[in-house]
Enzyme design. Structure first.
Site, PDB file in Angstrom:
ATOM      1  N   ARG A   1      11.683  -6.078   4.321  1.00 13.40           N
ATOM      2  CA  ARG A   1      11.744  -4.716   4.432  1.00 13.40           C
ATOM      3  C   ARG A   1      12.482  -4.324   5.683  1.00 13.40           C
ATOM      4  O   ARG A   1      13.223  -3.431   5.411  1.00 13.40           O
ATOM      5  CB  ARG A   1      10.381  -4.296   4.576  1.00 13.40           C
TER       6      ARG A   1
ATOM      7  N   ARG B   1     -10.043   0.807   8.512  1.00 13.86           N
ATOM      8  CA  ARG B   1      -9.380  -0.599   8.960  1.00 13.86           C
ATOM      9  C   ARG B   1     -10.611  -1.408   9.644  1.00 13.86           C
ATOM     10  O   ARG B   1     -10.399  -2.376  10.089  1.00 13.86           O
ATOM     11  CB  ARG B   1      -8.419  -0.306  10.002  1.00 13.86           C
TER      12      ARG B   1
ATOM     13  N   ARG C   1      -0.869  -8.427  13.830  1.00 16.93           N
ATOM     14  CA  ARG C   1      -1.429  -7.485  13.033  1.00 16.93           C
ATOM     15  C   ARG C   1      -2.353  -8.082  11.611  1.00 16.93           C
ATOM     16  O   ARG C   1      -3.155  -7.579  11.249  1.00 16.93           O
ATOM     17  CB  ARG C   1      -0.311  -6.675  12.359  1.00 16.93           C
TER      18      ARG C   1
ATOM     19  N   LYS D   1       0.890  -1.210   0.154  1.00 15.54           N
ATOM     20  CA  LYS D   1       0.131  -0.029   0.157  1.00 15.54           C
ATOM     21  C   LYS D   1       0.906   1.375   0.065  1.00 15.54           C
ATOM     22  O   LYS D   1       0.621   2.021  -0.896  1.00 15.54           O
ATOM     23  CB  LYS D   1      -0.984   0.134   1.173  1.00 15.54           C
TER      24      LYS D   1
ATOM     25  N   ARG E   1      10.498  -0.284  12.621  1.00 10.77           N
ATOM     26  CA  ARG E   1       9.376   0.143  13.356  1.00 10.77           C
ATOM     27  C   ARG E   1       9.438  -1.135  14.392  1.00 10.77           C
ATOM     28  O   ARG E   1       9.796  -2.380  14.210  1.00 10.77           O
ATOM     29  CB  ARG E   1       7.996  -0.550  12.451  1.00 10.77           C
TER      30      ARG E   1
HETATM   31  P1  ADP Z   1       0.658  -1.847   8.669  1.00 12.85           P
HETATM   32  O1  ADP Z   1       1.922  -1.897   7.886  1.00 12.85           O
HETATM   33  O2  ADP Z   1       0.566  -2.987   9.709  1.00 12.85           O
HETATM   34  O3  ADP Z   1      -0.619  -1.849   7.761  1.00 12.85           O
HETATM   35  P2  ADP Z   1       0.264   0.850   9.598  1.00 12.85           P
HETATM   36  O4  ADP Z   1       1.536   1.624   9.406  1.00 12.85           O
HETATM   37  O5  ADP Z   1      -0.853   1.355   8.658  1.00 12.85           O
HETATM   38  O6  ADP Z   1       0.613  -0.613   9.757  1.00 12.85           O
HETATM   39  O7  ADP Z   1      -0.420   1.179  10.978  1.00 12.85           O
HETATM   40  C1  ADP Z   1       0.602   0.635  12.175  1.00 12.85           C
HETATM   41  C2  ADP Z   1      -0.301   0.768  13.390  1.00 12.85           C
HETATM   42  O8  ADP Z   1      -0.938   1.804  13.854  1.00 12.85           O
HETATM   43  C3  ADP Z   1      -1.574  -0.527  13.305  1.00 12.85           C
HETATM   44  O9  ADP Z   1      -1.118  -1.708  13.569  1.00 12.85           O
HETATM   45  C4  ADP Z   1      -2.459   0.071  14.540  1.00 12.85           C
HETATM   46  O10 ADP Z   1      -2.063  -0.280  15.895  1.00 12.85           O
HETATM   47  C5  ADP Z   1      -2.220   1.518  14.190  1.00 12.85           C
HETATM   48  N1  ADP Z   1      -3.552   2.011  13.248  1.00 12.85           N
HETATM   49  C6  ADP Z   1      -3.054   2.610  12.041  1.00 12.85           C
HETATM   50  N2  ADP Z   1      -4.155   3.030  11.309  1.00 12.85           N
HETATM   51  C7  ADP Z   1      -5.342   2.566  12.066  1.00 12.85           C
HETATM   52  C8  ADP Z   1      -6.613   2.646  12.023  1.00 12.85           C
HETATM   53  N3  ADP Z   1      -7.349   2.994  11.007  1.00 12.85           N
HETATM   54  N4  ADP Z   1      -7.275   2.052  13.164  1.00 12.85           N
HETATM   55  C9  ADP Z   1      -6.941   1.507  14.379  1.00 12.85           C
HETATM   56  N5  ADP Z   1      -5.496   1.844  14.308  1.00 12.85           N
HETATM   57  C10 ADP Z   1      -4.567   1.943  13.486  1.00 12.85           C
END
Ligand code: ADP
Length: 284
Positions: free
Chosen positions: A127, A88, A150, A13, A139
């Site tokens: 990554r 999400r 996740r 993404k 991260r």
């Molecule tokens: P990923 O690479 O797992 O898709 P993101 O960088 O998008 O992760 O998000 C990292 C973390 O931030 C998630 O695991 C969650 O804890 C929190 N987070 C991000 N976006 C949301 C959302 N829309 N709703 C709830 N938690 C979120």
């Protein structure tokens, strides 16, 4: 252009969002990035989100909805945006619908990057290794254990959005197992076909790689000549989505055919499809 990118962690993404940002001059709104910034800045939101994120859980809906609502009001979002990591959950999607309605904004499409789950762990490991090699900070939730969590929360809470947006005829599914370049081209082709971008933007993608996709000229032609006759609209639809129904202009009103065909053509055989389309065009 207003888009949502949907897909599990490691589906690409962020990479695709960046490419769309550069190509179309729109902003990427990543709730993950925003939350990480809040954690780093130790804001009240960041303090609340920190442990939840570290453990791989989702922060409360109202928190991210508030962040997104504020962000959509910023002037740079007026030209268009890509939501990455939001919504999400179904309540987040419902809240987004409300927000967009209030702000008189319309969503163009939801692009789902579909990937083989067994590849995800490997992708994230790669990554992490690359980030380490570049001396970047990794991260804290990019560990095998947290990633598994996740992924589980993606499956349970986020995957229902595929049905949610499919019912609303917004969903476009792209095979995220193809190369980065291929996925970009596929997204571009689909966006052109539904009329979300001008064909010339799609042309850039092909030109950059010297690719010969028959979809582009036909799509461009029809976007100018839509309504001039049934032949024109037919050509565009065929060329862009291997289907006989909508043209970009019409697709804006009724996305149904375009979306269904886009979905169908995401079977991971892009080369074959291009050939087929070319043959059909030659006959037409
Ligand atoms: P990923 O690479 O797992 O898709 P993101 O960088 O998008 O992760 O998000 C990292 C973390 O931030 C998630 O695991 C969650 O804890 C929190 N987070 C991000 N976006 C949301 C959302 N829309 N709703 C709830 N938690 C979120």
């Amino acid at each position: 252009m207003r888009l949502i990118l949907l897909g599990p962690p490691g589906s690409g993404k962020g990479t695709q969002a960046q490419r769309l940002v550069h190509r179309h001059g729109i902003v990427q709104l990543s709730t993950g990035e925003m939350l990480r910034a809040a954690v780093a800045a130790q804001t009240p939101v960041g303090l609340k989100a920190k442990d939840i994120m570290a453990s791989g859980g989702l922060v409360p809906d109202d928190m991210v909805i508030g962040i997104i609502s504020d962000r959509l009001d910023q002037p740079d979002a007026a030209k268009g945006f890509i939501l990455d990591g939001f919504p999400r959950t179904v309540p987040q999607a419902e809240a987004l619908d409300e927000l967009l309605k209030k702000k008189h904004m319309r969503l163009d499409a939801v692009i789902e990057l579909r990937v083989n789950e067994s590849a995800l762990l490997q992708r994230v490991e790669t990554r992490v290794a690359e980030m380490r090699a570049r001396g970047e900070e990794v991260r804290i939730d990019d560990t095998q254990e947290v990633l598994t969590k996740r992924l589980a929360s993606y499956r349970t809470l986020t995957e229902p959005l595929i049905h949610y947006y499919s019912e609303r005829r917004k969903l476009l599914t792209v095979d995220g197992m193809m190369t980065i370049e291929h996925v970009t081209r596929e997204i571009s082709r689909i966006l052109t076909a539904i009329g979300a971008v001008e064909a010339k933007a799609a042309k850039k993608v092909g030109a950059a790689k010297g690719a010969k996709s028959s979809a582009k000229p036909a799509a461009r032609k029809t976007s100018k000549s839509a309504g001039k006759g049934p032949g024109a609209s037919k050509k565009t639809a065929r060329a862009s989505l291997k289907a006989g129904k909508p043209v970009p202009q019409r697709a804006k009103k009724s996305l149904r055919g375009a979306l269904a065909s886009a979905k169908a053509r995401t079977a991971a055989k892009p080369r074959k499809t291009v050939k087929k389309v070319t043959k059909k065009r030659a006959k037409a």
